[in-house]
Write a protein that holds these residues in place. Structure first.
Motif: not given
Length: 64
Positions: A8-10, A14-16, A20-22, A47-51
């Motif tokens: 789940a963390y991985e 990946q999603i976050a 961010i890239a998009v 997303c940054q927080h998730a990373i």
């Protein structure tokens, strides 16, 4: 159970990172209207927080 958390963390990582890239690519290309930047910025911040959550999780696991 721990393996499920790792997966789940991985996936969250990946999603976050992909989000961010998009967001950054579309912003560079002028693809957002001015009034959308607040919402897009909040999404990018989340997303940054998730990373950061994933990085902290990995550090905690490595310390065990």
């Amino acid at each position: 159970m721990a393996m499920d958390h790792e997966k789940a963390y991985e996936k969250m990582n990946q999603i976050a990172r992909s989000s961010i890239a998009v967001i950054d690519t579309v912003a560079q290309r002028g693809g957002f209207k001015g009034e959308e930047f607040s919402t897009i910025g909040q999404l990018r911040d989340n997303c940054q927080h998730a990373i950061q959550i994933v990085e902290t999780y990995k550090q905690d696991k490595a310390a065990e």
